[in-house]
Write a protein that holds these residues in place. Sequence first.
Motif, PDB file in Angstrom:
ATOM      1  N   PHE A  45      -4.967 -14.291   2.517  1.00 27.55           N
ATOM      2  CA  PHE A  45      -5.015 -12.859   2.225  1.00 27.55           C
ATOM      3  C   PHE A  45      -4.591 -11.991   3.412  1.00 27.55           C
ATOM      4  O   PHE A  45      -4.098 -10.881   3.204  1.00 27.55           O
ATOM      5  CB  PHE A  45      -6.419 -12.475   1.753  1.00 27.55           C
ATOM      6  N   VAL A  46      -4.771 -12.494   4.633  1.00 32.75           N
ATOM      7  CA  VAL A  46      -4.427 -11.683   5.804  1.00 32.75           C
ATOM      8  C   VAL A  46      -2.997 -11.951   6.261  1.00 32.75           C
ATOM      9  O   VAL A  46      -2.204 -11.013   6.424  1.00 32.75           O
ATOM     10  CB  VAL A  46      -5.415 -11.948   6.959  1.00 32.75           C
ATOM     11  N   LEU A  47      -2.647 -13.208   6.465  1.00 34.13           N
ATOM     12  CA  LEU A  47      -1.366 -13.533   7.088  1.00 34.13           C
ATOM     13  C   LEU A  47      -0.214 -13.672   6.094  1.00 34.13           C
ATOM     14  O   LEU A  47       0.926 -13.305   6.415  1.00 34.13           O
ATOM     15  CB  LEU A  47      -1.496 -14.835   7.890  1.00 34.13           C
ATOM     16  N   LEU A  48      -0.477 -14.199   4.908  1.00 36.02           N
ATOM     17  CA  LEU A  48       0.613 -14.496   3.989  1.00 36.02           C
ATOM     18  C   LEU A  48       0.860 -13.386   2.970  1.00 36.02           C
ATOM     19  O   LEU A  48       1.993 -12.932   2.808  1.00 36.02           O
ATOM     20  CB  LEU A  48       0.334 -15.814   3.264  1.00 36.02           C
ATOM     21  N   THR A  49      -0.169 -12.945   2.285  1.00 38.43           N
ATOM     22  CA  THR A  49       0.042 -12.010   1.175  1.00 38.43           C
ATOM     23  C   THR A  49      -0.111 -10.545   1.579  1.00 38.43           C
ATOM     24  O   THR A  49       0.218  -9.657   0.783  1.00 38.43           O
ATOM     25  CB  THR A  49      -0.937 -12.313   0.037  1.00 38.43           C
ATOM     26  N   ARG A  50      -0.649 -10.273   2.774  1.00 46.04           N
ATOM     27  CA  ARG A  50      -0.808  -8.904   3.289  1.00 46.04           C
ATOM     28  C   ARG A  50      -1.740  -8.043   2.422  1.00 46.04           C
ATOM     29  O   ARG A  50      -1.637  -6.824   2.407  1.00 46.04           O
ATOM     30  CB  ARG A  50       0.543  -8.195   3.406  1.00 46.04           C
ATOM     31  N   VAL A  51      -2.663  -8.685   1.727  1.00 45.98           N
ATOM     32  CA  VAL A  51      -3.625  -7.936   0.916  1.00 45.98           C
ATOM     33  C   VAL A  51      -4.772  -7.416   1.780  1.00 45.98           C
ATOM     34  O   VAL A  51      -5.408  -6.423   1.440  1.00 45.98           O
ATOM     35  CB  VAL A  51      -4.147  -8.814  -0.235  1.00 45.98           C
ATOM     36  N   MET A  52      -5.043  -8.078   2.891  1.00 47.32           N
ATOM     37  CA  MET A  52      -6.086  -7.649   3.818  1.00 47.32           C
ATOM     38  C   MET A  52      -5.464  -7.444   5.192  1.00 47.32           C
ATOM     39  O   MET A  52      -4.889  -8.400   5.748  1.00 47.32           O
ATOM     40  CB  MET A  52      -7.202  -8.686   3.897  1.00 47.32           C
ATOM     41  N   PRO A  53      -5.597  -6.233   5.758  1.00 45.82           N
ATOM     42  CA  PRO A  53      -6.091  -5.016   5.098  1.00 45.82           C
ATOM     43  C   PRO A  53      -5.103  -4.538   4.043  1.00 45.82           C
ATOM     44  O   PRO A  53      -3.901  -4.796   4.162  1.00 45.82           O
ATOM     45  CB  PRO A  53      -6.221  -4.020   6.252  1.00 45.82           C
ATOM     46  N   PRO A  54      -5.593  -3.845   3.027  1.00 39.68           N
ATOM     47  CA  PRO A  54      -4.709  -3.446   1.934  1.00 39.68           C
ATOM     48  C   PRO A  54      -3.636  -2.467   2.390  1.00 39.68           C
ATOM     49  O   PRO A  54      -3.883  -1.620   3.253  1.00 39.68           O
ATOM     50  CB  PRO A  54      -5.666  -2.764   0.939  1.00 39.68           C
ATOM     51  N   PRO A  55      -2.432  -2.574   1.852  1.00 45.35           N
ATOM     52  CA  PRO A  55      -1.406  -1.563   2.138  1.00 45.35           C
ATOM     53  C   PRO A  55      -1.818  -0.207   1.570  1.00 45.35           C
ATOM     54  O   PRO A  55      -2.748  -0.105   0.765  1.00 45.35           O
ATOM     55  CB  PRO A  55      -0.164  -2.121   1.440  1.00 45.35           C
ATOM     56  N   ARG A  56      -1.129   0.818   1.943  1.00 48.95           N
ATOM     57  CA  ARG A  56      -1.541   2.189   1.627  1.00 48.95           C
ATOM     58  C   ARG A  56      -1.462   2.475   0.131  1.00 48.95           C
ATOM     59  O   ARG A  56      -0.528   2.063  -0.553  1.00 48.95           O
ATOM     60  CB  ARG A  56      -0.656   3.183   2.366  1.00 48.95           C
ATOM     61  N   PRO A  57      -2.441   3.257  -0.390  1.00 47.25           N
ATOM     62  CA  PRO A  57      -2.360   3.703  -1.781  1.00 47.25           C
ATOM     63  C   PRO A  57      -1.508   4.959  -1.953  1.00 47.25           C
ATOM     64  O   PRO A  57      -0.951   5.190  -3.033  1.00 47.25           O
ATOM     65  CB  PRO A  57      -3.824   3.982  -2.153  1.00 47.25           C
ATOM     66  N   ASP A  58      -1.404   5.788  -0.894  1.00 45.90           N
ATOM     67  CA  ASP A  58      -0.664   7.046  -0.989  1.00 45.90           C
ATOM     68  C   ASP A  58       0.807   6.813  -0.634  1.00 45.90           C
ATOM     69  O   ASP A  58       1.318   7.311   0.364  1.00 45.90           O
ATOM     70  CB  ASP A  58      -1.276   8.115  -0.087  1.00 45.90           C
ATOM     71  N   THR A  59       1.474   6.050  -1.458  1.00 46.30           N
ATOM     72  CA  THR A  59       2.874   5.717  -1.240  1.00 46.30           C
ATOM     73  C   THR A  59       3.609   5.754  -2.573  1.00 46.30           C
ATOM     74  O   THR A  59       2.983   5.765  -3.637  1.00 46.30           O
ATOM     75  CB  THR A  59       2.994   4.330  -0.576  1.00 46.30           C
ATOM     76  N   GLY A  60       4.948   5.773  -2.522  1.00 43.67           N
ATOM     77  CA  GLY A  60       5.732   5.915  -3.733  1.00 43.67           C
ATOM     78  C   GLY A  60       6.411   4.622  -4.153  1.00 43.67           C
ATOM     79  O   GLY A  60       6.344   3.607  -3.455  1.00 43.67           O
ATOM     80  N   PRO A  61       7.096   4.630  -5.301  1.00 44.18           N
ATOM     81  CA  PRO A  61       7.753   3.428  -5.818  1.00 44.18           C
ATOM     82  C   PRO A  61       8.753   2.813  -4.850  1.00 44.18           C
ATOM     83  O   PRO A  61       8.876   1.580  -4.794  1.00 44.18           O
ATOM     84  CB  PRO A  61       8.438   3.929  -7.094  1.00 44.18           C
TER      85      PRO A  61
END
Length: 253
Positions: A45-61
């Motif tokens: 979750f941290v090194l491979l998928t980048r889910v932790m920490p989560p990427p920003r929610p205030d971003t666009g498509p």
Amino acid sequence: MMRSLLSPEAITERTDAGPKPAGKRDVWICYWIVPAFYTAFGLIFVLLTRVMPPPRPDTGPEQITRFFDDHAVTIQIGFALLLLIVGGAGVANGITVFHMKRMTTGSVCAYIYMAGMAVGVLPGCLLVAFCFLAAVYRPDRDPQLLALLYDLGLLSYVGSLGCFTAAYFGFAIAIFYDRNSIFPKWLAYVTIWQIISEILATPVFVVRSGPFAWNGSISFWMGSVVFGVWLMSVITFLRKATELQPADEPALP
């Protein structure tokens, strides 16, 4: 001389002289799977998928599309590995339930914990994996659909609340009323903070920035710290409970 060495009294004395082996082989096997699984879980979750920490929610498509493009290979590798080892969560929950059933509180709280954790693995772990894998499966997918998969996966991962609060409730109650001292009483209070941190994450469904967003200091970081302390404590005391379990303890019903 030989008869005295082989007498029942001598045999009993030699047997009682040293400590009896504690625990059971199958319990120890299950126990060592737990730290191995959570170590692999963290790396994925941290090194491979980048889910932790989560990427920003205030971003666009456009930014979301770039995120999936940049990390497509590691997302596929990481979540493919997760789908292979996710059964380790069942082992972790199983050995916890095993020792909970050794408590004087009976089996009800153990079943609450088991059911809550079993339900929670879908929104709290697997859904984000399926969403991210679907997002990178077709690189030419509509950016709006990628944004939908991005939001669905991360909202589910950070905002899966009720199933885990039920499990933590059962765990805390079992510790409070146990008289066998399987787990220390202070761990019940840490578990209550787990419930509080889940409740404080509720605003992630309406907030896109700040401490209550899905990557915020309260919704994510505080909950992650509390969970880390709780998890390390549980793993430590699962080992102690296994060490102290009598080798001749009868099988649980």
